[in-house]
Design a protein around this motif. Structure first.
Motif, PDB file in Angstrom:
ATOM      1  N   ASP A  68     -41.875  11.465  96.606  1.00 30.63           N
ATOM      2  CA  ASP A  68     -42.682  12.171  96.190  1.00 30.63           C
ATOM      3  C   ASP A  68     -42.984  11.725  94.878  1.00 30.63           C
ATOM      4  O   ASP A  68     -42.727  10.346  94.376  1.00 30.63           O
ATOM      5  N   ARG A  69     -43.392  12.884  94.208  1.00 33.86           N
ATOM      6  CA  ARG A  69     -43.938  12.700  92.786  1.00 33.86           C
ATOM      7  C   ARG A  69     -42.844  12.106  91.847  1.00 33.86           C
ATOM      8  O   ARG A  69     -42.653  10.594  91.574  1.00 33.86           O
ATOM      9  N   PHE A 121     -52.105  14.252  91.024  1.00 33.39           N
ATOM     10  CA  PHE A 121     -52.750  12.685  89.996  1.00 33.39           C
ATOM     11  C   PHE A 121     -53.693  13.296  89.263  1.00 33.39           C
ATOM     12  O   PHE A 121     -53.713  13.444  87.610  1.00 33.39           O
ATOM     13  N   SER A 171     -47.018   8.409  95.810  1.00 33.82           N
ATOM     14  CA  SER A 171     -45.454   9.110  97.051  1.00 33.82           C
ATOM     15  C   SER A 171     -46.533   9.439  98.500  1.00 33.82           C
ATOM     16  O   SER A 171     -47.724   8.989  98.159  1.00 33.82           O
ATOM     17  N   ALA A 201     -49.509  11.190  98.810  1.00 38.77           N
ATOM     18  CA  ALA A 201     -51.120  11.078  98.198  1.00 38.77           C
ATOM     19  C   ALA A 201     -52.176  10.446  99.033  1.00 38.77           C
ATOM     20  O   ALA A 201     -51.833   9.923 100.015  1.00 38.77           O
ATOM     21  N   SER A 233     -49.153   8.434  84.700  1.00 43.79           N
ATOM     22  CA  SER A 233     -49.133   9.213  85.952  1.00 43.79           C
ATOM     23  C   SER A 233     -49.861  10.934  85.713  1.00 43.79           C
ATOM     24  O   SER A 233     -49.799  11.074  84.232  1.00 43.79           O
ATOM     25  N   HIS A 285     -49.835  11.035  93.027  1.00 42.73           N
ATOM     26  CA  HIS A 285     -49.052  11.513  93.875  1.00 42.73           C
ATOM     27  C   HIS A 285     -50.331  13.210  94.474  1.00 42.73           C
ATOM     28  O   HIS A 285     -50.800  12.735  93.214  1.00 42.73           O
TER      29      HIS A 285
END
Length: 271
Positions: free
Chosen positions: A193-194, A61, A133, A136, A55, A113
């Motif tokens: 989300d993330r 990202f 996410s 993204a 991640s 994300h």
């Protein structure tokens, strides 16, 4: 394990690797490429690791290649031949960093994300599967800085999404959002989300880590080997693998657990 570019935590057989240059949108400079290659080569050989979650910290990202780093790599030279040879070696070194992700003997799950841009698509394409996410997006952005993508996108993405879409993304540099990526199969799951992406990726990684590490390693090896080869070659390859490994303790343990309605316990792979 921590560095200025990569953070690594290992728990329960899962290594969580984080791109840790969030203040720079995880833009990849020389130190970042080196850290990615070293980290995945190390974790890929670590018998305590059975799955890897990748991640990024911060807003995205990764924003891809650090353009300040890229612009400083190839100063003018009075010998074009020697300059070309040096550039080739440098590009191959960068490629090897992402190939280490693909070559790790355990599966790598990417939690994506925000932006996954340029070299980020190369990196994500080298992973086994991807969770995203809703915010993204994926962008093969090299064309916008007059570069032909050369770190794996053109070679790997065509095995993940349709060829025509790969060409459109590559030639135009347009963004592909998470919904479109999921529609084409690039993304396995979309979450809010993330934090949710990391949680979903960790759930998948933990599920993988509970399986026979020998069986999982064999599956990844066979999938990678069979890509782009005739079916017959892939069949012979996996046949040789199983002929050698079906006598393992994992098979006995899996059958024992199944018959006893219990959870199996598998030992680590060898160093």
């Amino acid at each position: 394990m921590e560095s200025e570019r990569i953070a690594v935590a290992v728990e329960g057989g899962v290594a969580h690797v984080e791109l840790a240059r969030g203040d720079k949108f995880n833009a990849m400079d020389k130190e970042m490429f080196a850290a990615i290659g070293d980290t995945f080569r190390r974790l890929g050989a670590d018998p305590s690791v059975r799955a890897i979650l990748l991640s990024g910290r911060g807003r995205h990202f990764t924003a891809g290649l650090d353009l300040h780093y890229a612009g400083s790599q190839f100063p003018p030279s009075d010998d074009p031949g020697r300059s070309a040879e040096a550039r080739l070696r440098h590009i191959q070194w960068l490629q090897d960093a992402f190939t280490a992700v693909e070559a790790a003997r355990v599966p790598v799950v990417a939690a994506i994300h925000g932006g996954c841009i340029g070299a980020g698509v190369d990196l994500a394409s080298a992973c086994d599967l991807r969770v995203a996410s809703r915010d993204a997006f994926f962008q093969v952005a090299e064309v916008d800085v007059a570069i032909t993508a050369d770190l794996g996108t053109l070679q790997r993405l065509s095995f993940l999404i349709p060829q025509g879409i790969v060409r459109e993304l590559t030639y135009t540099g347009r963004r592909m959002d998470a919904e479109e990526a999921a529609r084409y199969g690039l993304v396995n799951r979309i979450v809010d989300d993330r934090e949710a992406a990391v949680a979903a990726g960790m759930e998948i990684a933990r599920t993988i880590a509970a399986k026979s590490p020998l069986a999982v390693a064999g599956a990844k090896l066979s999938l990678n080997y069979s890509r782009g080869r005739p079916v017959e070659e892939g069949l012979r390859h996996v046949g040789m693998w199983n002929a050698a490994t079906l006598v393992s303790a994992d098979l006995t343990e899996a059958i024992r657990a199944r018959l006893g309605k219990a959870e199996p316990t598998f030992g680590p792979l060898a160093d």
